[in-house]
Motif scaffolding. Structure first.
Motif, PDB file in Angstrom:
ATOM      1  N   ARG A   1       0.699  -1.153   0.061  1.00 33.35           N
ATOM      2  CA  ARG A   1       0.116  -0.102  -0.113  1.00 33.35           C
ATOM      3  C   ARG A   1       0.928   1.309   0.072  1.00 33.35           C
ATOM      4  N   LEU A   2       0.406   2.088  -0.565  1.00 30.73           N
ATOM      5  CA  LEU A   2       0.977   3.477  -0.692  1.00 30.73           C
ATOM      6  C   LEU A   2       0.762   4.200   0.715  1.00 30.73           C
ATOM      7  N   VAL A   3       1.571   4.754   1.614  1.00 28.61           N
ATOM      8  CA  VAL A   3       1.424   5.137   3.043  1.00 28.61           C
ATOM      9  C   VAL A   3       1.717   6.741   2.748  1.00 28.61           C
ATOM     10  N   GLU A   4       2.668   7.119   2.000  1.00 28.44           N
ATOM     11  CA  GLU A   4       2.861   8.566   1.906  1.00 28.44           C
ATOM     12  C   GLU A   4       3.773   8.760   0.736  1.00 28.44           C
ATOM     13  N   HIS A   5       3.663  10.019   0.304  1.00 28.02           N
ATOM     14  CA  HIS A   5       4.388  10.689  -0.962  1.00 28.02           C
ATOM     15  C   HIS A   5       4.439  12.034  -0.910  1.00 28.02           C
ATOM     16  N   GLY A   6       5.373  12.616  -1.601  1.00 32.16           N
ATOM     17  CA  GLY A   6       5.648  14.037  -1.622  1.00 32.16           C
ATOM     18  C   GLY A   6       7.216  14.288  -2.040  1.00 32.16           C
ATOM     19  N   PRO A   7       7.608  15.767  -1.646  1.00 37.67           N
ATOM     20  CA  PRO A   7       8.808  16.235  -2.334  1.00 37.67           C
ATOM     21  C   PRO A   7       9.739  15.531  -1.595  1.00 37.67           C
ATOM     22  N   THR A   8      10.786  14.706  -2.014  1.00 35.47           N
ATOM     23  CA  THR A   8      11.812  14.108  -1.133  1.00 35.47           C
ATOM     24  C   THR A   8      12.406  14.809   0.070  1.00 35.47           C
ATOM     25  N   GLY A   9      12.692  15.706   0.143  1.00 38.44           N
ATOM     26  CA  GLY A   9      13.222  16.540   1.050  1.00 38.44           C
ATOM     27  C   GLY A   9      12.135  16.730   2.528  1.00 38.44           C
ATOM     28  N   SER A  10      10.948  17.032   1.869  1.00 36.72           N
ATOM     29  CA  SER A  10      10.016  16.887   2.861  1.00 36.72           C
ATOM     30  C   SER A  10       9.670  15.643   3.529  1.00 36.72           C
ATOM     31  N   VAL A  11       9.586  14.759   2.729  1.00 38.50           N
ATOM     32  CA  VAL A  11       9.154  13.263   3.350  1.00 38.50           C
ATOM     33  C   VAL A  11      10.023  12.788   4.153  1.00 38.50           C
ATOM     34  N   LEU A  12      11.675  13.062   3.818  1.00 37.97           N
ATOM     35  CA  LEU A  12      12.684  12.521   4.703  1.00 37.97           C
ATOM     36  C   LEU A  12      12.981  13.270   6.074  1.00 37.97           C
ATOM     37  N   ASP A  13      12.723  14.658   5.677  1.00 36.51           N
ATOM     38  CA  ASP A  13      12.798  15.767   7.010  1.00 36.51           C
ATOM     39  C   ASP A  13      11.722  15.695   7.890  1.00 36.51           C
ATOM     40  N   GLU A  14      10.514  15.653   7.281  1.00 34.85           N
ATOM     41  CA  GLU A  14       9.429  15.684   8.128  1.00 34.85           C
ATOM     42  C   GLU A  14       8.238  14.751   7.571  1.00 34.85           C
ATOM     43  N   PRO A  15       8.444  13.454   7.973  1.00 32.55           N
ATOM     44  CA  PRO A  15       7.655  12.550   7.741  1.00 32.55           C
ATOM     45  C   PRO A  15       6.227  12.411   8.432  1.00 32.55           C
ATOM     46  N   ARG A  16       5.140  12.319   7.762  1.00 31.00           N
ATOM     47  CA  ARG A  16       3.856  12.414   8.594  1.00 31.00           C
ATOM     48  C   ARG A  16       3.504  11.192   9.046  1.00 31.00           C
ATOM     49  N   GLU A  17       3.788  10.207   8.206  1.00 31.97           N
ATOM     50  CA  GLU A  17       3.194   8.860   8.725  1.00 31.97           C
ATOM     51  C   GLU A  17       4.298   8.180   9.487  1.00 31.97           C
ATOM     52  N   GLU A  18       3.617   7.395  10.481  1.00 31.20           N
ATOM     53  CA  GLU A  18       4.574   6.535  11.545  1.00 31.20           C
ATOM     54  C   GLU A  18       5.577   5.739  10.726  1.00 31.20           C
TER      55      GLU A  18
END
Length: 611
Positions: free
Chosen positions: A577-594
Motif C-alpha cells: 500500500r502507498l502510505v505517503e508521498h511528496g517532495p523527497t526533502g519534505s518526506v525525509l525531513d518531516e515524515p507524516r506517517e509513523e
C-alpha cells in the motif's frame, strides 16, 4: 579502575597468497589486528581490498591453491604453524552476506540449528530435545513463532533467513563471530533489527566480533575500532569515534566523503578516481598513490608501513606524509549541498503536471501454495517527463513488483498503467507496434547487471544488438558513442562482462538501456551492491544523463540517503500500500506517517558529518 578485557584474537603479519600461472601472488599482504572479548572491530574498504579474503583465512575457508601464513593466536595459542594453514579454532563462527547460500534448502530451518549439537553422550539431538533447543535458539534471535523451525529457507523473508543463519551460527556457542557483509542486501528496518540483534547477543555472551562491511554507516555505528584495508594492506587503524572525527589517511577521507548524506542533497557526490589495484602491483610503494591528491615521488619510492601518528595510542596510519598534510586532509570537505527542489530541474514537480507515467489503483496478486498474496493493493503514482521519482519501503513492500509491472514483466490483476499516452496495463494484449513503442519509451536497469549480460558475448555485440532494434544500420561508431555517454572508453566494446568491475558493468547496463533512447528508466536497486565511491560515480552519472538527455527515473531503493541524492519526489510503500508521498526533502525531513518515521529512524546513527 576498569577491569582488563581478555584479548581473544591477535593476528600478526597475515599473508594470503594464490598460485596464478605458476607464480605465487599476494592477495593480503601482512595484516595485523586484534579483537578482545565483547569488542567489535570493523574492517572496511572497497571491493578488492581483501576484506573477505582476510575473514576466510581466519576461518580456514580459503579455496584450493590459496595459502595463508603469518601468526594467528587465539587466547595465546598459535593456530598457524608455518605456512601450511589448517582448519582454525571451533570457537570461531562466521555469518555470511547471503544466508540462503549457507542454509540447505532441503532442511527445515530448525535442523540447521540442532544439526551440529550433541547430548552428553556425543549423540546428535533428536525429537523433542532437538525441537526444544531449536525454539530456544530462534527466540534468542527474535523469532518467537515456533512454526518457523519447521519451515524451509525459501519460505522465509531475507531478514528471517538471516536470523535463522545467526541462530545456527550461535548454536555452537562461539566466542568470536566474523560477520561478512551481513546487512548488505537488507532493507533499512531489517538492517537495524539485525544490527541490534548482533549487538544484544554480543553483550549477553561477551563475544568478540569482526564486522566486515563496505557500509560506513554500519561500521561506525557498530564498531569500537576500525581497520581500513586497501589492496591487501592496512592503511589506517583507530577507535571508530576518533577516525570519524578526523581520518588520518587520504583513502579513509575519500571513503567518508563518498558516503551520500541523509540530511541534504549534494550538488555532486565526491568519488575517488580510479579503482583498487592488485596487491602484488603495489607491495613496495603506497598502494593508494595513483588515486591520491597529495601524492609525491616519495610515496612511490618505497613501502609505507602502518605506524603510530602523533603519539596518540591506537591511532595508526600508513601515510608517510600525514604529519605534513594532516591539516589539508582535515580541511577537505564534501561537495556543496543544494535543496532537493532545485537539484536538477526546479520546473519538474510531477504532481499536477501532464504525467508521462500514470499508474492508477494498481493491484497485483500472486497465488502460492493455494493461498493468495497481495503484492500491490491500489497503488497510484505519477511521473512527469524528465522527473526522477523514488519508490522506497521494506522488502516485501511491493517496490520491485511495481517496477516490473511498469515495464511489462508482470501483468497487474487490476488497475491501469499509461506510458506516454499508451495503455500499458497488459503488454500481451497490445499489438507489435504498441509494444515496440513502449519498449522504446521505458527501459529497466537491474540490481545485478552481470546476470543480465551474456558472459560469452562482448560488450560491443550486446550494445550493437540493442541499438539495431531501432536502427539496423547501427555501427561500431554508434557503440563507441554509447559507451562514451556512460563514461567508458571505446576499447571496452571488445571486453567481456567478467573482465569488468561492478561499477563498469552497471554503466554497460545503463548504456544498453539508453540504446533505445527511452524517456524513462526504471532503476531497481542498481547501486545497492556497490562500494560507496563507485555508488557515487553511478549517481553522478544518472544525474548527468538526466540533465543532458532529459531522461526520467523511477528509482527503487531501500537506501534513504541514496534516494535523497537522486529523486525529486518519493513514494513510500508498506505491505503493498502507498502510505505517503511528496517532495523527497519534505518526506525525509518531516515524515507524516509513523511507518515513514520508522524508516528514517532505522538508518544507522553514526553521524557521518565531515568537519
Amino acid at each position: 579502575m576498569s577491569i582488563p578485557t581478555e584479548t581473544l584474537l591477535t593476528v600478526s603479519g597475515l599473508r594470503v597468497t594464490a598460485a596464478v600461472d605458476g607464480e605465487l601472488r599476494p592477495l593480503v599482504a601482512g595484516v595485523d589486528l586484534s579483537v578482545s572479548a565483547g569488542e567489535t572491530v570493523a574492517i572496511v574498504g572497497e571491493s578488492g581490498s581483501g576484506k573477505s579474503m582476510t575473514a576466510r583465512a581466519l576461518m580456514g575457508l580459503l579455496p584450493a591453491g590459496v595459502t595463508v601464513d603469518g601468526s594467528v593466536r587465539y587466547r595465546g595459542d598459535e593456530l598457524l604453524p608455518g605456512s601450511r594453514g589448517r582448519r582454525l579454532h571451533e570457537d570461531f563462527a562466521m555469518i555470511f552476506q547471503d544466508p540462503f547460500t549457507m542454509l540447505n534448502p532441503l532442511l527445515p530451518s530448525g535442523r540447521h540449528i540442532s544439526e551440529t549439537l550433541r547430548d552428553g553422550r556425543g549423540r546428535r539431538l533428536r525429537g523433542a530435545a532437538a525441537r526444544a533447543v531449536e525454539i530456544e535458539r530462534l527466540a534468542e534471535v527474535g523469532i518467537h513463532d515456533p512454526s518457523v523451525a519447521t519451515r524451509y529457507p525459501f519460505e522465509l523473508s531475507g531478514g528471517m533467513r538471516q536470523r535463522v543463519g545467526i541462530a545456527a551460527t550461535l548454536a555452537s556457542n562461539p566466542t568470536l563471530l566474523i560477520a561478512d557483509e551481513v546487512t548488505t542486501a537488507l532493507d533499512v528496518t531489517t538492517q537495524a533489527e539485525i544490527l541490534q540483534l548482533l549487538r544484544s547477543v554480543q553483550r549477553a555472551r561477551n563475544v568478540g566480533m569482526i564486522l566486515i562491511t563496505h557500509d560506513l554507516s554500519v561500521a561506525f555505528s557498530m564498531a569500537d575500532r576500525v581497520y581500513v584495508l586497501y589492496a591487501g594492506q592496512l592503511l589506517e587503524q583507530a577507535p571508530s569515534a576518533r577516525m570519524l572525527a578526523e581520518p588520518l589517511h587520504p583513502y579513509t577521507r575519500g571513503l567518508l566523503e563518498s558516503d551520500p548524506p541523509l540530511d541534504h542533497r549534494a550538488a555532486s557526490l565526491y568519488s575517488m578516481p580510479g579503482s583498487v589495484p592488485q596487491a602484488a602491483s603495489v607491495l613496495h610503494r603506497c598502494p593508494f598513490a595513483d588515486r591520491c591528491a597529495w601524492v609525491t615521488d616519495d610515496c612511490r619510492a618505497g613501502a609505507t608501513p602502518l605506524r603510530e601518528v602523533g603519539g596518540e595510542t591506537g591511532r595508526l596510519s600508513a601515510c608517510i606524509r600525514i604529519e605534513e598534510i594532516r591539516p589539508q586532509v582535515a580541511a577537505a570537505s564534501a561537495p556543496a549541498s543544494v535543496s532537493t527542489a532545485t537539484a536538477v530541474d526546479a520546473g519538474t514537480d510531477g504532481e499536477g503536471s501532464d504525467a508521462f507515467l500514470s499508474v492508477v489503483g494498481l493491484r497485483k496478486e500472486f497465488t502460492r501454495g493455494g493461498r493468495t498474496v497481495v503484492a500491490l493493493d491500489g497503488v497510484s503514482i505519477e511521473v512527469a517527463a524528465g522527473e526522477s521519482v523514488g519508490i522506497v519501503g521494506e522488502s516485501g513492500s511491493g517496490k520491485t513488483t511495481l517496477g516490473r509491472s511498469i515495464v511489462g514483466l508482470e501483468t497487474p490483476s487490476d488497475g491501469s498503467i499509461r506510458i506516454g499516452g499508451v495503455d500499458a496495463s497488459d503488454y500481451e494484449s497490445l499489438g507489435h507496434g504498441q509494444v515496440a513503442q513502449l519498449r522504446s519509451a521505458v527501459q529497466m536497469a537491474f540490481q545485478d547487471p552481470f546476470s543480465t549480460l551474456s558472459p560469452a558475448r562482448s560488450i560491443g555485440s550486446v550494445l550493437r544488438e540493442a541499438l539495431r532494434l531501432d536502427d539496423p544500420r547501427a555501427s561500431t561508431a554508434d557503440v563507441a558513442e554509447l559507451l562514451a555517454l556512460v563514461g567508458l572508453p571505446a576499447s571496452y566494446a571488445r571486453r567481456k562482462p567478467a573482465s569488468l568491475s561492478g561499477g563498469e558493468r552497471q554503466r554497460v547496463a545503463l548504456a544498453r538501456a539508453l540504446a533505445r533512447k527511452p524517456r524513462l528508466i526504471v532503476c531497481d536497486e542498481i547501486v545497492s551492491a556497490l562500494d560507496v565511491s563507485v555508488q557515487a560515480q553511478i549517481l553522478n552519472l544518472l544525474n548527468r544523463l538526466r540533465a543532458e538527455l532529459g531522461v526520467g527515473y523511477v528509482f527503487i531503493t531501500h537506501d534513504l540517503a541514496v534516494v535523497r541524492q537522486i529523486t525529486d519526489r518519493v513514494y513510500v510503500l508498506h505491505r503493498g500500500r502507498l502510505v505517503e508521498h511528496g517532495p523527497t526533502g519534505s518526506v525525509l525531513d518531516e515524515p507524516r506517517e509513523e511507518y515513514t518515521r520508522s524508516l528514517v529512524a532505522s538508518v544507522p546513527q553514526n553521524a557521518i558529518a565531515l568537519p
